[in-house]
Design a protein around this motif. Structure first.
Motif, PDB file in Angstrom:
ATOM      1  N   GLU A 173      30.421  -5.555  24.853  1.00  0.00           N
ATOM      2  CA  GLU A 173      29.057  -5.088  25.077  1.00  0.00           C
ATOM      3  C   GLU A 173      28.130  -5.842  24.139  1.00  0.00           C
ATOM      4  O   GLU A 173      28.373  -5.885  22.933  1.00  0.00           O
ATOM      5  CB  GLU A 173      28.928  -3.593  24.805  1.00  0.00           C
ATOM      6  CG  GLU A 173      29.797  -2.734  25.690  1.00  0.00           C
ATOM      7  CD  GLU A 173      29.736  -1.263  25.315  1.00  0.00           C
ATOM      8  OE1 GLU A 173      28.684  -0.798  24.823  1.00  0.00           O
ATOM      9  OE2 GLU A 173      30.766  -0.589  25.499  1.00  0.00           O
ATOM     10  N   THR A 226      17.137  -5.123  22.305  1.00  0.00           N
ATOM     11  CA  THR A 226      16.191  -4.012  22.228  1.00  0.00           C
ATOM     12  C   THR A 226      14.901  -4.251  23.011  1.00  0.00           C
ATOM     13  O   THR A 226      13.959  -3.481  22.889  1.00  0.00           O
ATOM     14  CB  THR A 226      15.832  -3.722  20.754  1.00  0.00           C
ATOM     15  OG1 THR A 226      15.345  -4.919  20.153  1.00  0.00           O
ATOM     16  CG2 THR A 226      17.047  -3.230  19.997  1.00  0.00           C
ATOM     17  N   LYS A 236      18.685  -3.220  26.862  1.00  0.00           N
ATOM     18  CA  LYS A 236      19.692  -3.367  27.914  1.00  0.00           C
ATOM     19  C   LYS A 236      20.992  -3.841  27.290  1.00  0.00           C
ATOM     20  O   LYS A 236      21.011  -4.385  26.188  1.00  0.00           O
ATOM     21  CB  LYS A 236      19.212  -4.329  28.986  1.00  0.00           C
ATOM     22  CG  LYS A 236      18.933  -5.721  28.471  1.00  0.00           C
ATOM     23  CD  LYS A 236      18.056  -6.476  29.420  1.00  0.00           C
ATOM     24  CE  LYS A 236      17.300  -7.602  28.778  1.00  0.00           C
ATOM     25  NZ  LYS A 236      16.344  -7.254  27.770  1.00  0.00           N
ATOM     26  N   THR A 237      22.064  -3.620  28.013  1.00  0.00           N
ATOM     27  CA  THR A 237      23.389  -4.011  27.562  1.00  0.00           C
ATOM     28  C   THR A 237      24.085  -4.781  28.663  1.00  0.00           C
ATOM     29  O   THR A 237      24.084  -4.340  29.813  1.00  0.00           O
ATOM     30  CB  THR A 237      24.232  -2.773  27.194  1.00  0.00           C
ATOM     31  OG1 THR A 237      23.600  -2.085  26.115  1.00  0.00           O
ATOM     32  CG2 THR A 237      25.643  -3.155  26.783  1.00  0.00           C
ATOM     33  N   SER A 261      24.068  -5.837  23.316  1.00  0.00           N
ATOM     34  CA  SER A 261      22.839  -5.083  23.582  1.00  0.00           C
ATOM     35  C   SER A 261      21.670  -5.688  22.838  1.00  0.00           C
ATOM     36  O   SER A 261      21.793  -6.070  21.670  1.00  0.00           O
ATOM     37  CB  SER A 261      22.998  -3.630  23.124  1.00  0.00           C
ATOM     38  OG  SER A 261      24.090  -3.017  23.760  1.00  0.00           O
ATOM     39  N   ASP A 267      21.050   0.014  31.288  1.00  0.00           N
ATOM     40  CA  ASP A 267      19.967   0.351  30.372  1.00  0.00           C
ATOM     41  C   ASP A 267      20.552   0.899  29.088  1.00  0.00           C
ATOM     42  O   ASP A 267      21.640   1.473  29.076  1.00  0.00           O
ATOM     43  CB  ASP A 267      19.037   1.398  30.990  1.00  0.00           C
ATOM     44  CG  ASP A 267      18.205   0.820  32.119  1.00  0.00           C
ATOM     45  OD1 ASP A 267      17.853  -0.373  32.054  1.00  0.00           O
ATOM     46  OD2 ASP A 267      17.902   1.565  33.070  1.00  0.00           O
ATOM     47  N   ARG A 268      19.818   0.725  28.024  1.00  0.00           N
ATOM     48  CA  ARG A 268      20.257   1.167  26.709  1.00  0.00           C
ATOM     49  C   ARG A 268      19.228   2.136  26.152  1.00  0.00           C
ATOM     50  O   ARG A 268      18.037   1.949  26.332  1.00  0.00           O
ATOM     51  CB  ARG A 268      20.363  -0.057  25.791  1.00  0.00           C
ATOM     52  CG  ARG A 268      20.713   0.252  24.380  1.00  0.00           C
ATOM     53  CD  ARG A 268      20.767  -1.061  23.591  1.00  0.00           C
ATOM     54  NE  ARG A 268      21.188  -0.800  22.240  1.00  0.00           N
ATOM     55  CZ  ARG A 268      20.356  -0.767  21.205  1.00  0.00           C
ATOM     56  NH1 ARG A 268      19.080  -0.999  21.360  1.00  0.00           N
ATOM     57  NH2 ARG A 268      20.823  -0.512  20.011  1.00  0.00           N
ATOM     58  N   GLU A 269      19.684   3.171  25.495  1.00  0.00           N
ATOM     59  CA  GLU A 269      18.792   4.086  24.791  1.00  0.00           C
ATOM     60  C   GLU A 269      19.029   3.899  23.314  1.00  0.00           C
ATOM     61  O   GLU A 269      20.176   3.993  22.872  1.00  0.00           O
ATOM     62  CB  GLU A 269      19.080   5.534  25.188  1.00  0.00           C
ATOM     63  CG  GLU A 269      18.721   5.850  26.630  1.00  0.00           C
ATOM     64  CD  GLU A 269      17.232   5.736  26.932  1.00  0.00           C
ATOM     65  OE1 GLU A 269      16.411   5.996  26.037  1.00  0.00           O
ATOM     66  OE2 GLU A 269      16.898   5.367  28.061  1.00  0.00           O
TER      67      GLU A 269
END
Length: 160
Positions: free
Chosen positions: A89, A93, A138-139, A91, A132-134
């Motif tokens: 993974e 920002t 994104k990842t 990721s 999507d990444r929180e």
């Protein structure tokens, strides 16, 4: 009448996470850390799996520092040795439009200056997706199957 079996999720056996500076040096370091960690886990340098993971890490890491860079924010590398495969993974920002997923990658010209990164991931990974990444971002998540996974796990248990 019995209920259908619950889906079996891969068991995470080992995990490595590192935040890196959103610079070309951080992208290079991500690749070196990834293959070094695989070697620690018993997947040797130069093996097919190690080489595939190196390519998979290199492309989204380069994209994270080139297209996904937000000043003052790092990108993240996460590796998981799960049942039967290595999950990678990367990721960033940056919010906004996501890159295309596996079905949206188009072939690029050999002379094109950009646009080949996800095509490389698509060619090398056994499975991959963009999620999507929180917090925002994104990842790129990719998996590489590890042949002889069970024997690798047995060797690690014996070596303890």
């Amino acid at each position: 009448m019995s209920a259908p079996p619950a889906p079996q999720h891969p068991v995470t056996v080992r995990m490595f996470t590192q935040r890196l500076s959103s610079t070309p040096r951080g992208a290079r370091l991500a690749r070196h850390l990834a293959v070094g960690q695989l070697d620690v886990w018993g997947i040797p340098y130069g093996s097919d799996v190690s080489e595939a993971v190196a390519l998979i890490v290199a492309e989204p890491a380069a994209n994270a520092v080139t297209h996904g860079r937000v000043p003052g924010r790092d990108f993240e590398l996460r590796l998981r040795l799960v049942t039967g495969s290595v999950r990678v993974e990367v990721s960033d920002t940056r919010s906004g439009p996501r890159p295309p997923g596996p079905r949206g990658v188009r072939a690029t010209s050999l002379l094109a200056e950009s646009g080949r990164g996800l095509a490389v991931v698509d060619a090398v990974a056994d499975r991959w997706e963009v999620v999507d990444r929180e917090p925002p971002g994104k990842t790129i998540l990719a998996e590489v199957d590890v042949p002889q996974w069970w024997s690798l796990m047995r060797r690690q248990r014996v070596g303890r």
